[in-house]
Design an enzyme around this catalytic site. Structure first.
Site, PDB file in Angstrom:
ATOM      1  N   SER A  94      12.176   1.744  -3.388  1.00 24.64           N
ATOM      2  CA  SER A  94      12.496   2.959  -4.135  1.00 24.64           C
ATOM      3  C   SER A  94      12.269   4.213  -3.299  1.00 24.64           C
ATOM      4  O   SER A  94      12.618   5.307  -3.719  1.00 24.64           O
ATOM      5  CB  SER A  94      11.663   3.025  -5.421  1.00 24.64           C
ATOM      6  OG  SER A  94      10.291   2.962  -5.097  1.00 24.64           O
TER       7      SER A  94
ATOM      8  N   CYS B 156      -1.079  -7.880  -4.602  1.00 26.43           N
ATOM      9  CA  CYS B 156      -2.153  -7.166  -3.890  1.00 26.43           C
ATOM     10  C   CYS B 156      -3.111  -6.531  -4.890  1.00 26.43           C
ATOM     11  O   CYS B 156      -3.873  -5.630  -4.541  1.00 26.43           O
ATOM     12  CB  CYS B 156      -1.585  -6.147  -2.916  1.00 26.43           C
ATOM     13  SG  CYS B 156      -0.682  -4.809  -3.704  1.00 26.43           S
TER      14      CYS B 156
HETATM   15  N1  SAH Z   1       6.221  -5.300   2.245  1.00 26.80           N
HETATM   16  C1  SAH Z   1       5.861  -3.991   2.761  1.00 26.80           C
HETATM   17  C2  SAH Z   1       4.826  -3.299   1.915  1.00 26.80           C
HETATM   18  C3  SAH Z   1       5.244  -3.062   0.474  1.00 26.80           C
HETATM   19  S1  SAH Z   1       4.282  -1.867  -0.319  1.00 26.80           S
HETATM   20  C4  SAH Z   1       5.377  -4.157   4.201  1.00 26.80           C
HETATM   21  O1  SAH Z   1       5.127  -5.282   4.615  1.00 26.80           O
HETATM   22  O2  SAH Z   1       5.251  -3.155   4.895  1.00 26.80           O
HETATM   23  C5  SAH Z   1       5.141  -1.646  -1.809  1.00 26.80           C
HETATM   24  C6  SAH Z   1       6.434  -0.879  -1.691  1.00 26.80           C
HETATM   25  O3  SAH Z   1       7.023  -0.879  -2.982  1.00 26.80           O
HETATM   26  C7  SAH Z   1       6.361   0.577  -1.292  1.00 26.80           C
HETATM   27  O4  SAH Z   1       7.142   0.796  -0.165  1.00 26.80           O
HETATM   28  C8  SAH Z   1       6.924   1.363  -2.487  1.00 26.80           C
HETATM   29  O5  SAH Z   1       7.741   2.453  -2.093  1.00 26.80           O
HETATM   30  C9  SAH Z   1       7.760   0.322  -3.160  1.00 26.80           C
HETATM   31  N2  SAH Z   1       7.964   0.460  -4.597  1.00 26.80           N
HETATM   32  C10 SAH Z   1       7.078   0.809  -5.546  1.00 26.80           C
HETATM   33  N3  SAH Z   1       7.626   0.709  -6.763  1.00 26.80           N
HETATM   34  C11 SAH Z   1       8.906   0.285  -6.581  1.00 26.80           C
HETATM   35  C12 SAH Z   1       9.994  -0.030  -7.453  1.00 26.80           C
HETATM   36  N4  SAH Z   1       9.871   0.058  -8.784  1.00 26.80           N
HETATM   37  N5  SAH Z   1      11.137  -0.452  -6.902  1.00 26.80           N
HETATM   38  C13 SAH Z   1      11.295  -0.559  -5.569  1.00 26.80           C
HETATM   39  N6  SAH Z   1      10.290  -0.290  -4.702  1.00 26.80           N
HETATM   40  C14 SAH Z   1       9.131   0.135  -5.206  1.00 26.80           C
END
Ligand code: SAH
Length: 397
Positions: A254, A341
């Protein structure tokens, strides 16, 4: 010890967890506090029979009223002790950082490394810190000096803007602590890959160091697969998949800025990271399902959906929704790497939730691997609360 020593006296029987070396004193365990300690002050903790149990950092605003610095009541908690805790913790990463291919690791993981309230992540010559408790805040200068004195450190930057500070009555604070300003081009090197680190504007300290073991697991299974990376952040999994010969890659997040960095990470590694979708993951996954899309490898790494036990039921429903959609999108023989997490979500419960999702999807899914936070996010045996990241590798028929 003089009577002027600020002291927490515990209620009868409430010393038990401390005797087992669990580092938290909850407010409900406190009978009284003598000596009027300031927030972050070091206090002596005594059982109801006055036995000294050790020294702790006082957090008057938090439900966790004190966090243990040491269980040795004869120890002096001063500049030397606090600095030495940082140095020793950093030293424990020398194997991880000594392989010549990896220059980024969590140097200090709070209570798990004997420095309650301090998280310090190293990316090359830059260390990004979060001070999350009154105790860590009180020792900020000593901690910053100790980090700056570590070999090869040129910049110590503070990102104390995590929500948890509110529980301690602390406001956000961000900025340079020691040395040079952080480079806008800062890169984490890991196993031959390069990942941009968003020190000033990114999530947490700029990069998800805690998914290192997952990145390593991914390298062996990405070749030839159609990959869907959901909650991709800056596309670390996508870069690995691309570098290891994935057939196609789609990343969903997002955050537009995170996806822009994902594109930059592709360039940094000389790979094509594929399609970048700026979207709500729940909506995007439904859209893909409605279009009968299929993938051979799905990474599903949502943000923390439960902050505490009270939120676990609602979070479980969200985890189930996400995993149900993901399982439906798996091609025959496809792999799903799925995480929680949330510290409040145990591996046991997470597995049950995912099992429910697979059942609803009518797929006989098998666990073929488990994933955990890596060695620089250690979990002391007496302190299982340090464990927050758990994942499953699932294979669909
Ligand atoms: N897998 C990534 C870390 C993910 S952290 C890595 O290894 O680096 C979680 C992510 O979810 C963030 O980037 C945040 O922007 C996104 N996020 C949070 N809520 C969301 C939603 N409803 N839809 C899509 N992305 C979302």
């Amino acid at each position: 010890m003089s009577t002027a020593t600020p002291t927490i006296h515990l209620r009868a029987g409430r010393e038990r967890s401390l005797l087992r070396r669990h580092p938290w004193v909850f407010s409900g365990a406190v009978d009284r506090v003598d000596g009027n300690p300031a927030p972050g002050a070091t206090v002596l903790v005594r059982s109801s029979d006055r036995t000294p149990l050790g020294w702790a950092a006082f957090s008057p605003e938090s439900q966790i009223r004190a966090r243990m610095w040491t269980f040795d009541a004869d120890q002096v908690v001063g500049d030397e002790f606090v600095a030495a805790a940082v140095t020793a913790s950093a030293e424990r990463r020398s194997l991880l950082l000594g392989d010549g291919r990896t220059d980024s690791a969590r140097l200090v993981f709070s209570e798990a490394d004997g420095v309650p309230g301090l998280v310090a992540d190293r990316y090359g010559d830059t260390v990004v810190c979060q001070f999350t408790t009154a105790g860590a805040d009180a020792w900020r200068d000593v901690l910053a000096d100790a980090i700056a004195a570590l070999p090869g450190v040129a910049c110590v930057y503070e990102r104390s803007d995590a929500d948890v500070r509110e529980r301690e009555g602390l406001s956000a604070r961000v900025g340079l602590l020691r040395g040079n300003e952080p480079s806008p081009d800062l890169v984490a090197h890991e196993d031959g890959f390069r990942f941009a680190v968003e020190v000033t504007g990114g999530h947490k300290t700029g990069f998800y160091l805690d998914q290192r073991d997952a990145r390593r697991a991914l390298t062996g299974v990405a070749a030839g697969r159609r990959v869907l990376n959901v909650f991709s952040y800056t596309g670390a999994f996508s870069v690995i998949a691309a570098g290891r010969g994935a057939d196609s890659i789609t990343s969903i997040d997002s955050s537009g800025p995170a996806l822009a960095t994902a594109a930059r990470n592709g360039t940094l590694n000389g790979v094509d990271v594929g399609e970048l979708m700026e979207a709500d993951a729940f909506t995007a996954l439904r859209g893909l399902r409605d279009r009968a899309k299929q993938y051979d490898l799905i990474c599903l790494d949502p943000p923390k959906l439960a902050n505490n036990d009270k939120q676990i039921e609602k979070a479980s429903r969200a985890y189930k929704d996400l995993n149900l959609l993901a399982v439906k999108l798996l091609a025959p023989g496809g792999l799903l790497m799925t995480w929680s997490c949330s510290g409040a979500m145990t591996m046991d419960l997470f597995q049950k939730v995912v099992a429910g999702a697979a059942l609803d999807a009518k797929r006989d899914v098998r666990i073929v691997g488990r994933l955990h936070q890596p060695s620089d996010h250690p979990v002391p045996l007496p302190f299982p609360e340090a464990e927050y990241l758990k994942g499953l590798i699932l294979e669909a028929p």
